[in-house]
Design an enzyme around this catalytic site. Sequence first.
Site, short mmCIF file in Angstrom:
data_model
loop_
_atom_site.label_atom_id
_atom_site.label_comp_id
_atom_site.label_asym_id
_atom_site.label_seq_id
_atom_site.Cartn_x
_atom_site.Cartn_y
_atom_site.Cartn_z
N GLN B 153 -2.25 -11.81 12.45
CA GLN B 153 -2.39 -10.90 13.55
C GLN B 153 -3.91 -10.29 13.84
O GLN B 153 -4.75 -10.51 13.25
CB GLN B 153 -1.47 -9.59 12.82
CG GLN B 153 -1.89 -8.90 11.64
CD GLN B 153 -0.79 -8.20 10.80
OE1 GLN B 153 -0.02 -7.87 11.40
NE2 GLN B 153 -0.96 -8.31 9.34
N TYR B 182 3.97 10.41 6.49
CA TYR B 182 4.91 8.89 6.77
C TYR B 182 5.03 8.21 5.38
O TYR B 182 6.42 7.91 5.21
CB TYR B 182 3.76 7.70 7.56
CG TYR B 182 4.51 6.51 7.73
CD1 TYR B 182 5.24 6.13 8.98
CD2 TYR B 182 4.26 5.49 6.85
CE1 TYR B 182 5.75 5.10 9.23
CE2 TYR B 182 5.00 4.21 7.05
CZ TYR B 182 5.67 3.98 8.34
OH TYR B 182 6.21 2.95 8.28
N ASP B 206 -1.46 -1.70 3.82
CA ASP B 206 -2.35 -0.67 3.77
C ASP B 206 -2.56 0.18 2.77
O ASP B 206 -3.41 1.00 2.53
CB ASP B 206 -2.01 0.41 5.05
CG ASP B 206 -0.65 0.82 4.83
OD1 ASP B 206 -0.30 1.72 3.87
OD2 ASP B 206 0.26 0.50 5.34
N GLU B 225 2.14 -8.83 -0.18
CA GLU B 225 1.73 -8.74 1.11
C GLU B 225 1.05 -10.12 1.72
O GLU B 225 0.39 -10.66 0.80
CB GLU B 225 0.59 -7.85 1.10
CG GLU B 225 -0.52 -7.65 2.25
CD GLU B 225 0.33 -7.51 3.42
OE1 GLU B 225 1.22 -6.13 3.61
OE2 GLU B 225 -0.01 -8.05 4.65
N ASP B 281 8.40 -2.52 3.75
CA ASP B 281 7.13 -1.93 4.54
C ASP B 281 6.53 -2.97 5.22
O ASP B 281 5.33 -3.05 5.11
CB ASP B 281 6.17 -1.31 3.57
CG ASP B 281 5.12 -0.32 4.06
OD1 ASP B 281 5.31 0.11 5.37
OD2 ASP B 281 4.07 0.01 3.50
#
Lengths: 367, 367
Positions: B153, B182, B206, B225, B281
Amino acid sequence: MAAQTILFDFTLDKDKTADEEARLQVAKILRNELEQLFPQLELAYSMESPENGYFAVLHENKDTVITCRIFQHGLLTLNVEYFLPDGKEPSISFDTMRTMELILRQKFDSDRSKYLPPIKRGGYIDIYMTSSDERIIEYDIDKVVFEARSPFQKIQIMHSKSLGNMLLLDELQNIAESDLIYTETLMCRGVENYEGKEICILGGGDGALLYELLKENPKHVVMLEIDELVMQTCNKYLNVICGDVLEKRKSDQYEIIVGDCVEYLKKFIAEGRKFDYVFGDLTDIPITDAPEGETWDFIRTIFEHSFKVLKPDGKYLTHGNGSTCKVQLRLFEEQLNLLRPKVKFTTTKAFVPSFMEEWLFYQVTFA
Amino acid sequence: MAAQTILFDFTLDKDKTADEEARLQVAKILRNELEQLFPQLELAYSMESPENGYFAVLHENKDTVITCRIFQHGLLTLNVEYFLPDGKEPSISFDTMRTMELILRQKFDSDRSKYLPPIKRGGYIDIYMTSSDERIIEYDIDKVVFEARSPFQKIQIMHSKSLGNMLLLDELQNIAESDLIYTETLMCRGVENYEGKEICILGGGDGALLYELLKENPKHVVMLEIDELVMQTCNKYLNVICGDVLEKRKSDQYEIIVGDCVEYLKKFIAEGRKFDYVFGDLTDIPITDAPEGETWDFIRTIFEHSFKVLKPDGKYLTHGNGSTCKVQLRLFEEQLNLLRPKVKFTTTKAFVPSFMEEWLFYQVTFA
């Protein structure tokens, strides 16, 4: 009833926009592509200048009008505008527009392009509001719930799909059902202890501050609000944030006085009445470059009178402005620094949902 | 480098726009007023049609170009566009524009007008982003802090004056320094008890979720991740929300595995490894009208595998989408309802500052 304006822009290699010939070449590519989407496209007008580049008007049956500018600095802007009757779906879908952006970007060999969601113009409900630093924010407002003009201001309740009912005063966002954080930050919930304390609220017509303060078991709260209609409106449409405190105007624990707070502050000063906390929940800090004019005079008057009704260890709590409004916040602080006896202050901040920005709050004590 | 486009609109009495003669009268008033502000104004082009009203191009030295449409339905739109070189102040101030709006409103005897803050086009920093329901939001971004493309990305860190550093993935808002709410809403802080629990995070690059979970003293957290560069970027620019958890990839209490979470879920299933909590997530729910395509397939795959590594009383916690995206949320819930063994779910929501909207979160358990 509304018009839709759709804005695109493309960053181009400067060679492609440097002279008339190059710009005409780009315009030709653009027209070819637009014709895929608008088969009856006509070129109505164009103009050129070495200093200001190319400009053209294209249209389909004078209905959809497209203007295009090719700036010699390597930028092309494209504006599409047409009338969209109520209840009709846009003639050009979001996906079509996005596809057009991507195709044009490729044809122009552009490394940067932008397509903004259609801007709705002329609708009965104004969905575009402005942040304190003049940024444009589109709200998901779907209904005007209430609208009236009091002797003091224009009062509106708008319904937002995600923020709930919103209070607007003179077309500015004031508070919404989503904004408990606003009241909690103003009152420094969890930090200040209101139990058994005497409190005066200047303004606060939406009732939210009074409602939250009463949960903390103060000795007594007096609220001085000038606009009866604001209270009636909030009592009807904002119960989520004000409960029933605006319904009954007096209890053992509080009293709401409808009147000019400056007059009542003068009365309290004359009586020697003192408070543990005074809340400035009145108008926002004006967005001006100098601390002049009616509103700044009013702010100074409020300061001077408020500190005369504060106990020596009392606190004056108030909202400031958007935290990015550095100039206005500095002016506000300069007014505080002019006060005698001297005061000192701390600040807190919170992101307020219905403002769509971070707001600054002040806690002022005698130095 | 940027162009400025300034949009005004005025609602007019329908009599004033009903026929060509009436529209020309309005156009004349407009031109007279514009000449006060633009002394060298010229009319370059105009066109008329009974069905689509009046359109005109005016300009000053081909530099500031003004287009105007008078729709026969009682609406006038006015678009002003000019080039603004870097570091130069706008040639027309906010106050001037506001004054022009008010004067024109009066001259047109209009009971509704709108003036939008200037739209900045072609700038290097893209300050306009879109909410999940395609509303336009202008951010106070003043710096591109970091920009790179990973194998997966586009990764950007933008600095917002009020929200702090923001992570953008493929140009979509992901998380910012302002967004503790959040993570707290995703993990249901204060409701769920993580002490001594075994947890698996799918995605979460993150680091914010891992960082907050570790504060609650879980037995062990494994995070899967895929994008190493996201983690390096957040470790460098988002310490406010991720602390130092991305610095060290393994401790007694957690392990970060860089890889495809589906592969690792399959491995866990084969090993019979089970968790008290699994967090989804990963990517957001796609904005489509049907639950088809790669991302929906991915969501279903994640669901199926996740529930196979959950203990019988375990919970799957994940983010949904903007709370106004009813269609997409319903599609998401339909996918949940297709799962066997059956699951049930609750939802929570929070206004996320950097998203500028309310977000919905899901808590899923076996039925």
